[in-house]
Design a protein around this motif. Structure first.
Motif, PDB file in Angstrom:
ATOM      1  N   VAL A   1     -11.473   0.982   1.619  1.00 22.64           N
ATOM      2  CA  VAL A   1     -10.995   1.958   0.822  1.00 22.64           C
ATOM      3  C   VAL A   1      -9.932   2.825   1.369  1.00 22.64           C
ATOM      4  O   VAL A   1      -9.414   3.775   0.677  1.00 22.64           O
ATOM      5  N   ARG A   2      -9.847   3.279   2.552  1.00 20.29           N
ATOM      6  CA  ARG A   2      -8.850   4.002   3.236  1.00 20.29           C
ATOM      7  C   ARG A   2      -8.415   3.136   4.586  1.00 20.29           C
ATOM      8  O   ARG A   2      -8.980   2.446   5.397  1.00 20.29           O
ATOM      9  N   ALA A   3      -7.172   3.523   4.859  1.00 15.96           N
ATOM     10  CA  ALA A   3      -6.515   3.142   6.221  1.00 15.96           C
ATOM     11  C   ALA A   3      -5.655   4.079   6.819  1.00 15.96           C
ATOM     12  O   ALA A   3      -4.710   4.899   5.787  1.00 15.96           O
ATOM     13  N   SER A   4      -5.713   4.577   7.853  1.00 18.83           N
ATOM     14  CA  SER A   4      -4.914   5.738   8.497  1.00 18.83           C
ATOM     15  C   SER A   4      -4.246   4.906   9.871  1.00 18.83           C
ATOM     16  O   SER A   4      -4.685   4.238  10.677  1.00 18.83           O
ATOM     17  N   TRP A   5      -2.905   5.515   9.996  1.00 18.25           N
ATOM     18  CA  TRP A   5      -2.128   5.008  11.003  1.00 18.25           C
ATOM     19  C   TRP A   5      -1.935   6.105  11.898  1.00 18.25           C
ATOM     20  O   TRP A   5      -1.707   7.285  11.701  1.00 18.25           O
ATOM     21  N   SER A   6      -2.168   5.619  13.476  1.00 16.77           N
ATOM     22  CA  SER A   6      -1.681   6.498  14.512  1.00 16.77           C
ATOM     23  C   SER A   6      -0.688   6.043  15.250  1.00 16.77           C
ATOM     24  O   SER A   6      -0.692   5.018  16.016  1.00 16.77           O
ATOM     25  N   SER A   7       0.362   6.816  15.155  1.00 14.50           N
ATOM     26  CA  SER A   7       1.509   6.438  16.032  1.00 14.50           C
ATOM     27  C   SER A   7       1.463   6.409  17.697  1.00 14.50           C
ATOM     28  O   SER A   7       1.860   5.725  18.466  1.00 14.50           O
ATOM     29  N   ALA A   8       0.424   7.519  18.116  1.00 19.26           N
ATOM     30  CA  ALA A   8       0.076   7.545  19.550  1.00 19.26           C
ATOM     31  C   ALA A   8      -0.669   6.433  19.690  1.00 19.26           C
ATOM     32  O   ALA A   8      -0.441   5.745  20.875  1.00 19.26           O
ATOM     33  N   ASP A   9      -1.497   5.533  19.025  1.00 18.16           N
ATOM     34  CA  ASP A   9      -2.211   4.381  19.523  1.00 18.16           C
ATOM     35  C   ASP A   9      -1.637   3.145  18.829  1.00 18.16           C
ATOM     36  O   ASP A   9      -2.074   2.116  19.330  1.00 18.16           O
ATOM     37  N   ALA A  10      -0.359   3.294  17.874  1.00 15.79           N
ATOM     38  CA  ALA A  10       0.091   2.186  17.434  1.00 15.79           C
ATOM     39  C   ALA A  10      -0.888   1.316  16.779  1.00 15.79           C
ATOM     40  O   ALA A  10      -0.888  -0.116  17.141  1.00 15.79           O
ATOM     41  N   ARG A  11      -1.800   1.769  15.974  1.00 13.46           N
ATOM     42  CA  ARG A  11      -2.675   0.947  15.202  1.00 13.46           C
ATOM     43  C   ARG A  11      -3.237   1.673  13.872  1.00 13.46           C
ATOM     44  O   ARG A  11      -3.199   2.938  13.882  1.00 13.46           O
TER      45      ARG A  11
ATOM     46  N   THR B   1     -13.747   0.352   5.529  1.00 16.74           N
ATOM     47  CA  THR B   1     -14.578  -0.204   4.411  1.00 16.74           C
ATOM     48  C   THR B   1     -15.834   0.442   4.046  1.00 16.74           C
ATOM     49  O   THR B   1     -15.963   1.679   4.661  1.00 16.74           O
ATOM     50  N   ALA B   2     -16.625   0.161   2.963  1.00 14.53           N
ATOM     51  CA  ALA B   2     -17.604   0.869   2.647  1.00 14.53           C
ATOM     52  C   ALA B   2     -18.567   1.317   3.567  1.00 14.53           C
ATOM     53  O   ALA B   2     -19.412   2.382   3.939  1.00 14.53           O
ATOM     54  N   ASP B   3     -18.665   0.219   4.691  1.00 13.43           N
ATOM     55  CA  ASP B   3     -19.939   0.469   5.689  1.00 13.43           C
ATOM     56  C   ASP B   3     -19.450   0.095   7.015  1.00 13.43           C
ATOM     57  O   ASP B   3     -20.133   0.029   7.957  1.00 13.43           O
TER      58      ASP B   3
ATOM     59  N   THR C   1     -15.813  -0.102   9.802  1.00 15.06           N
ATOM     60  CA  THR C   1     -14.477   0.474  10.508  1.00 15.06           C
ATOM     61  C   THR C   1     -14.152  -0.661  11.354  1.00 15.06           C
ATOM     62  O   THR C   1     -14.630  -0.972  12.351  1.00 15.06           O
ATOM     63  N   TYR C   2     -12.681  -0.876  11.155  1.00 14.25           N
ATOM     64  CA  TYR C   2     -11.920  -1.879  11.705  1.00 14.25           C
ATOM     65  C   TYR C   2     -10.587  -1.163  12.382  1.00 14.25           C
ATOM     66  O   TYR C   2     -10.253  -0.125  11.942  1.00 14.25           O
ATOM     67  N   THR C   3     -10.184  -1.758  13.411  1.00 13.62           N
ATOM     68  CA  THR C   3      -8.690  -1.332  13.762  1.00 13.62           C
ATOM     69  C   THR C   3      -7.891  -2.570  13.937  1.00 13.62           C
ATOM     70  O   THR C   3      -8.311  -3.806  14.265  1.00 13.62           O
ATOM     71  N   CYS C   4      -6.644  -2.281  13.917  1.00 18.57           N
ATOM     72  CA  CYS C   4      -5.512  -3.300  13.755  1.00 18.57           C
ATOM     73  C   CYS C   4      -4.310  -2.920  14.216  1.00 18.57           C
ATOM     74  O   CYS C   4      -4.009  -1.882  13.717  1.00 18.57           O
ATOM     75  N   SER C   5      -3.474  -3.828  14.676  1.00 15.41           N
ATOM     76  CA  SER C   5      -2.079  -3.569  14.903  1.00 15.41           C
ATOM     77  C   SER C   5      -1.207  -3.665  13.788  1.00 15.41           C
ATOM     78  O   SER C   5      -0.234  -2.917  13.731  1.00 15.41           O
ATOM     79  N   PHE C   6      -1.418  -4.554  13.049  1.00 18.71           N
ATOM     80  CA  PHE C   6      -0.683  -4.701  11.681  1.00 18.71           C
ATOM     81  C   PHE C   6      -1.754  -4.932  10.532  1.00 18.71           C
ATOM     82  O   PHE C   6      -2.673  -5.685  10.575  1.00 18.71           O
ATOM     83  N   LEU C   7      -1.234  -4.277   9.482  1.00 15.31           N
ATOM     84  CA  LEU C   7      -2.200  -4.282   8.139  1.00 15.31           C
ATOM     85  C   LEU C   7      -1.386  -5.173   6.870  1.00 15.31           C
ATOM     86  O   LEU C   7      -0.339  -4.687   6.633  1.00 15.31           O
ATOM     87  N   TYR C   8      -1.988  -6.286   6.553  1.00 16.08           N
ATOM     88  CA  TYR C   8      -1.226  -7.070   5.445  1.00 16.08           C
ATOM     89  C   TYR C   8      -2.072  -7.018   4.152  1.00 16.08           C
ATOM     90  O   TYR C   8      -3.140  -7.656   4.427  1.00 16.08           O
ATOM     91  N   VAL C   9      -1.805  -6.455   3.369  1.00 17.61           N
ATOM     92  CA  VAL C   9      -2.326  -6.320   2.113  1.00 17.61           C
ATOM     93  C   VAL C   9      -2.050  -7.524   0.813  1.00 17.61           C
ATOM     94  O   VAL C   9      -0.992  -7.545   0.574  1.00 17.61           O
TER      95      VAL C   9
ATOM     96  N   ILE D   1      -5.946   1.348  -1.947  1.00 18.07           N
ATOM     97  CA  ILE D   1      -6.133   1.904  -0.589  1.00 18.07           C
ATOM     98  C   ILE D   1      -5.627   3.166  -0.287  1.00 18.07           C
ATOM     99  O   ILE D   1      -4.320   3.235  -0.510  1.00 18.07           O
ATOM    100  N   LYS D   2      -6.241   4.077   0.057  1.00 19.12           N
ATOM    101  CA  LYS D   2      -5.653   5.589   0.418  1.00 19.12           C
ATOM    102  C   LYS D   2      -5.075   5.481   1.850  1.00 19.12           C
ATOM    103  O   LYS D   2      -5.952   5.115   2.718  1.00 19.12           O
ATOM    104  N   LEU D   3      -3.970   5.491   1.775  1.00 19.85           N
ATOM    105  CA  LEU D   3      -3.064   5.322   3.159  1.00 19.85           C
ATOM    106  C   LEU D   3      -2.706   6.825   3.516  1.00 19.85           C
ATOM    107  O   LEU D   3      -2.307   7.809   3.022  1.00 19.85           O
ATOM    108  N   THR D   4      -2.815   6.923   5.168  1.00 19.04           N
ATOM    109  CA  THR D   4      -2.242   8.298   5.716  1.00 19.04           C
ATOM    110  C   THR D   4      -1.472   7.656   6.933  1.00 19.04           C
ATOM    111  O   THR D   4      -1.746   6.522   7.472  1.00 19.04           O
ATOM    112  N   VAL D   5      -0.590   8.220   7.329  1.00 23.93           N
ATOM    113  CA  VAL D   5       0.375   7.970   8.439  1.00 23.93           C
ATOM    114  C   VAL D   5       0.549   9.213   9.331  1.00 23.93           C
ATOM    115  O   VAL D   5       0.842  10.235   8.735  1.00 23.93           O
ATOM    116  N   ASP D   6      -0.100   9.047  10.484  1.00 24.32           N
ATOM    117  CA  ASP D   6      -0.296  10.363  11.437  1.00 24.32           C
ATOM    118  C   ASP D   6      -0.920  11.790  10.513  1.00 24.32           C
ATOM    119  O   ASP D   6      -0.284  12.775  10.633  1.00 24.32           O
ATOM    120  N   GLY D   7      -2.008  11.386   9.995  1.00 25.32           N
ATOM    121  CA  GLY D   7      -2.462  12.388   9.249  1.00 25.32           C
ATOM    122  C   GLY D   7      -1.781  12.804   7.947  1.00 25.32           C
ATOM    123  O   GLY D   7      -2.680  13.689   6.993  1.00 25.32           O
TER     124      GLY D   7
END
Length: 477
Positions: free
Chosen positions: A104-114, A119-121, A123-131, A346-352
């Motif tokens: 449903v949403r994905a947020s990028w953090s430049s500080a963490d590079a991830r 999802t609905a229930d 939370t994952y983290t990844c270094s690269f997101l491939y839709v 997917i609702k995307l945010t990059v550094d907020g």
């Protein structure tokens, strides 16, 4: 919270192909596939309407690493779904799929590079997101709110949500639409229904093609399987590219050729004009494929008919048309098109900061300007989907391996707004209604260079395989 080097969104044709490329070309990378539905297959598991099939040959729609071996080059939906399931199991990809995981949403953090992916229930983290979820809305198709719809005493269904209990034996069926779904439904239902009418506001270009490719069968008979697959695949790519280029260059001749082919198949009672003479140029919209001329056979034997008119309203017993004519129906199938979404909604945010896909340009047909470590896999409109999606997956692997080799963590394409302040031109550049309706949400493409999505597989093959990933536009940090 689970962390993976790569998260793939979608377990359809694109997602399974991406997983194979990732585990063979980047074997040191961990990955998972997040699938919103309860089964793999994507489009081929979702659509269950009668006659559902490919409109590309399976030698190019199938994976280059797993040759298509069935007899029919134009395959039905269940056969394609079985092929996908077998492929996922053969390479262990099915063990990496997480079902019921709608992102449903994905947020990028430049500080963490991830990326933090929700999802609905879970939370994952990844270094690269491939839709890899394509660009169709799997929840609902495009529905037209026709006047009087609630007065109709029969049943109304949309092909995207075909009821399992629907029995149309001996019924009068009206299929509203003229696109690929409509020309598939009409002959498939004609043998069982009392009569099927294809009701269209405007026609589409239609071309017949044998479901079995005789030349390909002869090639497979004399060459080893893998070599035969490469030869047939190359032959089909060359022919489709040649025909597309010729049709776009000489549209008047192409229209004459297509209409002449249709005229030879139609009964005398159905004229080519207006029923099969579109107002647009060939390939301004996708060409409708009719395997083994099944649509025309149904029109010739009288089990189906075509009406070109506009709907004024539904009535209790059918449809009243603008011309004053009335069509009686027990079942109306609204093959009125699909709805498009960008990046799986997917609702995307990059550094907020929120990312609106329409405000971005697509780099090399896969990455969004200003968005790091994210790729979107889409296919061709003039050729097999897989030809383009597989090129994209291979290029993503090149990027990942470059990051590892250089000790960098992020890759982000940057565009000069002054240079590419182009008018809204969606990444899918056709005049079809479903694309025009989505123009305000789709990412844009530019007019040249890596910001233009070319519908040309040979050129893309050379560009994505041979050109360096360090081009001054892609920034690595």
């Amino acid at each position: 919270m689970e962390h993976y080097d790569v998260l793939i969104v979608g377990a359809g044709l694109s997602g399974i192909g991406a997983a194979y490329r990732l585990q063979t070309r980047c074997p040191d990378r961990t990955y998972a596939v997040l699938e919103a539905r309860a089964a793999l297959g994507g489009t081929w598991d979702l659509f269950r309407y009668p006659g559902v099939r490919s409109d590309s040959d399976m030698f190019t729609l199938g994976f280059p690493f797993r040759p298509w071996t069935a007899a029919k080059a134009i395959a039905d939906g269940p056969s394609i779904l079985s092929y996908l399931r077998e492929t996922a199991a053969a390479y262990g990809i099915d063990k990496h799929i997480r079902y019921g995981a709608r992102v449903v949403r994905a947020s990028w953090s430049s500080a963490d590079a991830r990326w933090t992916v929700h999802t609905a229930d879970t939370t994952y983290t990844c270094s690269f997101l491939y839709v890899c979820s394509g660009y169709y809305d799997y929840d609902a198709g495009h529905v037209v709110d026709f006047e009087g719809r609630d007065e109709f005493r029969g049943r109304i269904v949309h092909p995207q949500h075909w009821p399992t209990d629907l029995d149309y034996t001996g019924q009068r069926v009206v299929v509203i639409g003229s696109g690929a779904t409509a020309v598939t439904l009409v002959p498939a239902m004609a043998g069982t229904a009392k009569h099927v009418t294809m009701l269209q506001r405007s026609p589409s270009y239609v071309a017949s093609r044998p479901a079995v490719d005789g030349l390909s069968d002869r090639i497979r008979a004399v060459l080893p399987e893998n070599l035969a697959h490469r030869v047939i695949r190359g032959k089909n790519v060359a022919l489709s590219t040649l025909f597309y280029s010729a049709f776009r260059r000489w549209p008047a001749h192409a229209a004459w050729l297509l209409n002449s082919g249709v005229a030879r198949q139609l009964p005398p009672s159905i004229p080519v004009d207006p029923h099969f003479t579109p107002l647009y140029k060939p390939w301004d919209q996708r060409l409708c494929l009719v395997p083994d001329a099944d649509l025309f056979k149904a029109l010739r034997d009288g089990s189906a008919s075509v009406v070109t008119d506009e709907i004024e309203r539904f009535t209790p017993t059918g449809l009243r048309l603008r011309s004053g004519a009335e069509l009686e129906a027990d079942l109306v199938v609204t093959a009125t098109g699909l709805r498009m979404v960008a990046l799986g909604n997917i609702k995307l945010t990059v550094d907020g900061s929120s990312v609106a896909p329409h405000d971005t340009f697509v780099y090399k047909g896969m990455m969004l300007s200003g968005v790091p470590n994210l790729a979107w896999c889409i296919g061709y409109t003039n050729n097999s989907w897989t030809l383009r999606s597989d090129l994209t997956s291979q290029y993503v692997c090149r990027l990942l391996n470059h990051l590892s080799a250089t000790g960098t963590h992020t890759c982000r394409p940057e565009v000069d707004p002054a240079e590419y302040d182009a008018p809204p031109r969606p990444v899918v550049d056709l005049s079809s209604g479903y694309i025009r309706r989505a123009a305000s949400i789709l990412p844009r493409q530019g007019t040249q260079g890596p910001w233009r999505l070319r519908q040309n597989y040979p050129r893309d093959l050379l560009s994505l395989h041979l050109k360096p990933v360090t081009d001054g536009i892609m920034h690595f940090t």
